[in-house]
Design an enzyme around this catalytic site. Structure first.
Site, PDB file in Angstrom:
ATOM      1  N   GLY A 189       0.834  -1.204   0.000  1.00 16.72           N
ATOM      2  CA  GLY A 189       0.000   0.000   0.000  1.00 16.72           C
ATOM      3  C   GLY A 189       0.864   1.248   0.000  1.00 16.72           C
ATOM      4  N   SER A 190       0.747   2.091  -1.016  1.00 16.49           N
ATOM      5  CA  SER A 190       1.725   3.150  -1.160  1.00 16.49           C
ATOM      6  C   SER A 190       1.317   4.137  -2.254  1.00 16.49           C
ATOM      7  CB  SER A 190       3.083   2.530  -1.493  1.00 16.49           C
ATOM      8  OG  SER A 190       2.917   1.483  -2.436  1.00 16.49           O
ATOM      9  N   ARG A 191       2.318   4.915  -2.757  1.00 11.70           N
ATOM     10  CA  ARG A 191       2.025   5.952  -3.742  1.00 11.70           C
ATOM     11  C   ARG A 191       3.237   6.182  -4.642  1.00 11.70           C
ATOM     12  NH1 ARG A 191       0.834  11.753  -1.381  1.00 11.70           N
ATOM     13  NH2 ARG A 191       2.266  12.834  -2.765  1.00 11.70           N
TER      14      ARG A 191
END
Length: 232
Positions: A189-191
């Protein structure tokens, strides 16, 4: 084609980085099934989720010069003008930034948005706040690449999220990349932020779903003709 082969063709391959995690989930599920089967089946579901998280499907990448493709699967969360992180060395003037947020259900293999040479790789430790927040660009753990292209120097920043605790890079400084080539991944989960020099025109909008290596984020040309494609 047999039914078994047809089913296998629909299942995307798993990136090797995921094998230890999938194995650990599967082993824990077996133990839980032996101890108490309802809890074990929860483990089975989590094992399937882990396998899906590390999926690495084939993508068809448009390769015309001037196109910028999505480096990650997910939702385009922000399109703004902002100063890039100092470690990129892209100056203090605001640049076009396109951010893609990856939930724990997205494929997390990251792909190069452009063809070019990696001029710089800079890792910075940090916090693990929600990657959807704008301040995550400054506070969170991140790994940054600067890619030199005919259109200018482009920054790509992997940002760890609330759940993510490990950014993995597959590349080195001086290496050449083609658009859509895998360069890393983030667990879980990240960007991804892409910083584009003057002249780039965003072709996506906030809230749009992006597909890594396929969705065209921006273009340095006014027109949009003459695309070719590369299948990995």
């Amino acid at each position: 084609m047999s039914i078994a082969k047809s089913i296998r063709a629909q299942i995307p391959p798993i990136h090797p980085e995921g094998y230890p995690f999938i194995g650990a989930f599967a082993f824990a599920s077996l133990i839980l099934l032996w101890i108490w089967s309802p809890l074990g089946w929860v483990g089975v579901v989590l094992t399937v989720w882990c396998a899906l998280f590390f999926r690495d499907p084939v993508r068809v990448t448009p390769t015309r010069e001037g196109l910028v493709v999505a480096p990650a699967d997910g939702r385009v969360s922000m399109i703004t003008q902002t100063v890039p992180p100092p470690e990129l060395g892209l100056g203090a003037a605001p640049l076009l930034r396109i951010s893609i947020f990856m939930s724990v259900f997205n494929c997390h293999v990251n792909r190069s948005p452009v063809a070019g040479r990696i001029e710089r790789i800079a890792y910075r430790p940090g916090k693990f706040i929600n990657a959807e927040l704008d301040k995550a660009s400054e506070d969170n753990e991140r790994n940054s690449l600067v890619i030199v292209t005919p259109a200018g120097r482009i920054g790509v920043v992997q940002i760890a999220g609330l759940v993510a605790r490990r950014i993995v890079s597959f590349v080195r400084e001086g290496q050449s990349l083609v658009a859509g080539e895998r360069f890393g991944l983030i667990r879980f989960g990240s960007r991804l932020d892409v910083f584009l020099p003057e002249g780039a025109k965003a072709l996506v909008s906030e809230g749009q779903t992006a597909i890594a290596g396929e969705t065209v984020l921006a273009d340095f040309r006014v027109g949009d003709g003459g695309r070719t494609f590369r299948v990995d």
